[in-house]
Write a protein that holds these residues in place. Sequence first.
Motif, PDB file in Angstrom:
ATOM      1  N   GLN A 228      49.332 -28.041   9.744  1.00  0.00           N
ATOM      2  CA  GLN A 228      49.559 -27.053   8.688  1.00  0.00           C
ATOM      3  C   GLN A 228      49.780 -27.714   7.330  1.00  0.00           C
ATOM      4  O   GLN A 228      49.457 -27.137   6.300  1.00  0.00           O
ATOM      5  CB  GLN A 228      50.734 -26.154   9.047  1.00  0.00           C
ATOM      6  CG  GLN A 228      50.427 -25.252  10.233  1.00  0.00           C
ATOM      7  CD  GLN A 228      51.556 -24.275  10.487  1.00  0.00           C
ATOM      8  OE1 GLN A 228      52.125 -23.731   9.553  1.00  0.00           O
ATOM      9  NE2 GLN A 228      51.873 -24.055  11.751  1.00  0.00           N
ATOM     10  N   LEU A 229      50.321 -28.942   7.326  1.00  0.00           N
ATOM     11  CA  LEU A 229      50.524 -29.656   6.066  1.00  0.00           C
ATOM     12  C   LEU A 229      49.190 -30.048   5.437  1.00  0.00           C
ATOM     13  O   LEU A 229      49.073 -30.118   4.214  1.00  0.00           O
ATOM     14  CB  LEU A 229      51.388 -30.902   6.291  1.00  0.00           C
ATOM     15  CG  LEU A 229      52.827 -30.638   6.711  1.00  0.00           C
ATOM     16  CD1 LEU A 229      53.514 -31.929   7.132  1.00  0.00           C
ATOM     17  CD2 LEU A 229      53.601 -29.964   5.596  1.00  0.00           C
ATOM     18  N   HIS A 230      48.176 -30.299   6.264  1.00  0.00           N
ATOM     19  CA  HIS A 230      46.853 -30.642   5.744  1.00  0.00           C
ATOM     20  C   HIS A 230      46.232 -29.462   4.996  1.00  0.00           C
ATOM     21  O   HIS A 230      45.308 -29.651   4.218  1.00  0.00           O
ATOM     22  CB  HIS A 230      45.919 -31.082   6.879  1.00  0.00           C
ATOM     23  CG  HIS A 230      46.187 -32.474   7.349  1.00  0.00           C
ATOM     24  ND1 HIS A 230      45.925 -33.581   6.580  1.00  0.00           N
ATOM     25  CD2 HIS A 230      46.713 -32.934   8.518  1.00  0.00           C
ATOM     26  CE1 HIS A 230      46.252 -34.675   7.251  1.00  0.00           C
ATOM     27  NE2 HIS A 230      46.744 -34.304   8.432  1.00  0.00           N
ATOM     28  N   ARG A 231      46.729 -28.268   5.210  1.00  0.00           N
ATOM     29  CA  ARG A 231      46.201 -27.077   4.542  1.00  0.00           C
ATOM     30  C   ARG A 231      46.818 -26.862   3.162  1.00  0.00           C
ATOM     31  O   ARG A 231      46.414 -25.944   2.445  1.00  0.00           O
ATOM     32  CB  ARG A 231      46.441 -25.844   5.412  1.00  0.00           C
ATOM     33  CG  ARG A 231      45.699 -25.905   6.725  1.00  0.00           C
ATOM     34  CD  ARG A 231      45.963 -24.668   7.540  1.00  0.00           C
ATOM     35  NE  ARG A 231      45.433 -24.846   8.897  1.00  0.00           N
ATOM     36  CZ  ARG A 231      45.883 -24.231   9.952  1.00  0.00           C
ATOM     37  NH1 ARG A 231      46.870 -23.370   9.851  1.00  0.00           N
ATOM     38  NH2 ARG A 231      45.355 -24.460  11.149  1.00  0.00           N
ATOM     39  N   LEU A 232      47.813 -27.666   2.795  1.00  0.00           N
ATOM     40  CA  LEU A 232      48.409 -27.531   1.468  1.00  0.00           C
ATOM     41  C   LEU A 232      47.361 -27.818   0.397  1.00  0.00           C
ATOM     42  O   LEU A 232      46.484 -28.665   0.574  1.00  0.00           O
ATOM     43  CB  LEU A 232      49.582 -28.497   1.298  1.00  0.00           C
ATOM     44  CG  LEU A 232      50.849 -28.177   2.066  1.00  0.00           C
ATOM     45  CD1 LEU A 232      51.864 -29.303   1.920  1.00  0.00           C
ATOM     46  CD2 LEU A 232      51.455 -26.872   1.579  1.00  0.00           C
ATOM     47  N   LYS A 233      47.490 -27.109  -0.720  1.00  0.00           N
ATOM     48  CA  LYS A 233      46.576 -27.296  -1.844  1.00  0.00           C
ATOM     49  C   LYS A 233      47.393 -27.683  -3.071  1.00  0.00           C
ATOM     50  O   LYS A 233      48.596 -27.415  -3.155  1.00  0.00           O
ATOM     51  CB  LYS A 233      45.811 -26.006  -2.120  1.00  0.00           C
ATOM     52  CG  LYS A 233      44.925 -25.559  -0.989  1.00  0.00           C
ATOM     53  CD  LYS A 233      44.258 -24.246  -1.342  1.00  0.00           C
ATOM     54  CE  LYS A 233      43.577 -23.684  -0.131  1.00  0.00           C
ATOM     55  NZ  LYS A 233      44.257 -22.569   0.458  1.00  0.00           N
ATOM     56  N   VAL A 234      46.716 -28.273  -4.045  1.00  0.00           N
ATOM     57  CA  VAL A 234      47.363 -28.587  -5.315  1.00  0.00           C
ATOM     58  C   VAL A 234      47.844 -27.279  -5.934  1.00  0.00           C
ATOM     59  O   VAL A 234      47.168 -26.257  -5.863  1.00  0.00           O
ATOM     60  CB  VAL A 234      46.378 -29.335  -6.252  1.00  0.00           C
ATOM     61  CG1 VAL A 234      46.984 -29.514  -7.634  1.00  0.00           C
ATOM     62  CG2 VAL A 234      46.005 -30.678  -5.647  1.00  0.00           C
ATOM     63  N   ASN A 235      49.028 -27.304  -6.497  1.00  0.00           N
ATOM     64  CA  ASN A 235      49.728 -26.174  -7.129  1.00  0.00           C
ATOM     65  C   ASN A 235      50.380 -25.221  -6.126  1.00  0.00           C
ATOM     66  O   ASN A 235      50.938 -24.202  -6.537  1.00  0.00           O
ATOM     67  CB  ASN A 235      48.823 -25.389  -8.087  1.00  0.00           C
ATOM     68  CG  ASN A 235      48.442 -26.221  -9.296  1.00  0.00           C
ATOM     69  OD1 ASN A 235      49.236 -27.032  -9.772  1.00  0.00           O
ATOM     70  ND2 ASN A 235      47.222 -26.033  -9.775  1.00  0.00           N
ATOM     71  N   ASP A 236      50.332 -25.513  -4.820  1.00  0.00           N
ATOM     72  CA  ASP A 236      51.086 -24.714  -3.852  1.00  0.00           C
ATOM     73  C   ASP A 236      52.576 -24.909  -4.099  1.00  0.00           C
ATOM     74  O   ASP A 236      53.038 -26.033  -4.316  1.00  0.00           O
ATOM     75  CB  ASP A 236      50.767 -25.137  -2.415  1.00  0.00           C
ATOM     76  CG  ASP A 236      49.535 -24.452  -1.855  1.00  0.00           C
ATOM     77  OD1 ASP A 236      48.983 -23.562  -2.522  1.00  0.00           O
ATOM     78  OD2 ASP A 236      49.130 -24.824  -0.736  1.00  0.00           O
ATOM     79  N   LYS A 237      53.315 -23.808  -4.065  1.00  0.00           N
ATOM     80  CA  LYS A 237      54.772 -23.886  -4.199  1.00  0.00           C
ATOM     81  C   LYS A 237      55.357 -23.946  -2.803  1.00  0.00           C
ATOM     82  O   LYS A 237      55.028 -23.123  -1.939  1.00  0.00           O
ATOM     83  CB  LYS A 237      55.306 -22.690  -4.970  1.00  0.00           C
ATOM     84  CG  LYS A 237      54.864 -22.708  -6.418  1.00  0.00           C
ATOM     85  CD  LYS A 237      55.407 -21.559  -7.189  1.00  0.00           C
ATOM     86  CE  LYS A 237      54.897 -21.682  -8.619  1.00  0.00           C
ATOM     87  NZ  LYS A 237      55.345 -20.604  -9.472  1.00  0.00           N
ATOM     88  N   ILE A 238      56.230 -24.925  -2.584  1.00  0.00           N
ATOM     89  CA  ILE A 238      56.832 -25.117  -1.275  1.00  0.00           C
ATOM     90  C   ILE A 238      58.337 -25.300  -1.420  1.00  0.00           C
ATOM     91  O   ILE A 238      58.834 -25.617  -2.500  1.00  0.00           O
ATOM     92  CB  ILE A 238      56.227 -26.334  -0.524  1.00  0.00           C
ATOM     93  CG1 ILE A 238      56.379 -27.624  -1.344  1.00  0.00           C
ATOM     94  CG2 ILE A 238      54.769 -26.087  -0.184  1.00  0.00           C
ATOM     95  CD1 ILE A 238      55.911 -28.885  -0.638  1.00  0.00           C
ATOM     96  N   ILE A 239      59.029 -25.088  -0.324  1.00  0.00           N
ATOM     97  CA  ILE A 239      60.468 -25.371  -0.232  1.00  0.00           C
ATOM     98  C   ILE A 239      60.599 -26.551   0.723  1.00  0.00           C
ATOM     99  O   ILE A 239      60.026 -26.537   1.813  1.00  0.00           O
ATOM    100  CB  ILE A 239      61.250 -24.166   0.338  1.00  0.00           C
ATOM    101  CG1 ILE A 239      61.049 -22.911  -0.517  1.00  0.00           C
ATOM    102  CG2 ILE A 239      62.722 -24.497   0.507  1.00  0.00           C
ATOM    103  CD1 ILE A 239      61.656 -22.977  -1.892  1.00  0.00           C
ATOM    104  N   ILE A 240      61.328 -27.574   0.310  1.00  0.00           N
ATOM    105  CA  ILE A 240      61.525 -28.724   1.189  1.00  0.00           C
ATOM    106  C   ILE A 240      63.008 -28.991   1.376  1.00  0.00           C
ATOM    107  O   ILE A 240      63.834 -28.604   0.555  1.00  0.00           O
ATOM    108  CB  ILE A 240      60.829 -30.005   0.647  1.00  0.00           C
ATOM    109  CG1 ILE A 240      61.458 -30.450  -0.674  1.00  0.00           C
ATOM    110  CG2 ILE A 240      59.344 -29.784   0.490  1.00  0.00           C
ATOM    111  CD1 ILE A 240      61.039 -31.842  -1.101  1.00  0.00           C
TER     112      ILE A 240
END
Length: 190
Positions: A140-152
């Motif tokens: 699922q991390l490989h599906r991240l795109k530039v400018n995605d907002k995430i909580i870590i």
Amino acid sequence: MKKIIYALLLPLVVVSGAVFANREIKNETSKKSIPKPSGGVPSGGVPLSTAERNAALKKWETTPDGVMFKKWEASPAGKKVYAGETKIRKHISAFTNMEAVVTSRSLPPGSRLGFGVMIRINGDDYILSFGLENNNEFEQLHRLKVNDKIIIRSHSVSHAPKYAYPIVSGEYVERDGKIIFKRAPRKGGC
């Protein structure tokens, strides 16, 4: 029939004994290894005193690697990395949410941190490192795109002179209210 069974079991017992004896020898030699100067507990299991730890650190600082590290710490690049660490230290200590934006799906060229992405937290850039890939745990991390907002969330942030950014250990990532990564607790750990 009994003789055949004994003939098959005897080599098994001998080999098992040799393997066990070899393991004991390796354990004894590892206990005698030299402690690392930066650690608080040498491989023997007895914690170093503060004086011993400080003496080992002073000795390391006189080595070429130590001198180079001290120069990096005093440089603008080193100070920038330490300032970035300081800004998120409270969140790291409390393991609380940090809002981040993905700025790159790849790590800086030549990095040896395994899988990771570049992120920005409150205007500062960080490396979000997850380590080496095993199976499909980062799918699922490989599906991240530039400018995605995430909580870590993370328990640790580190640095190395090789990198111009603090390195945040990725332990929990959420996007759009859904958990997309959560590191499994280590087995047998504290």
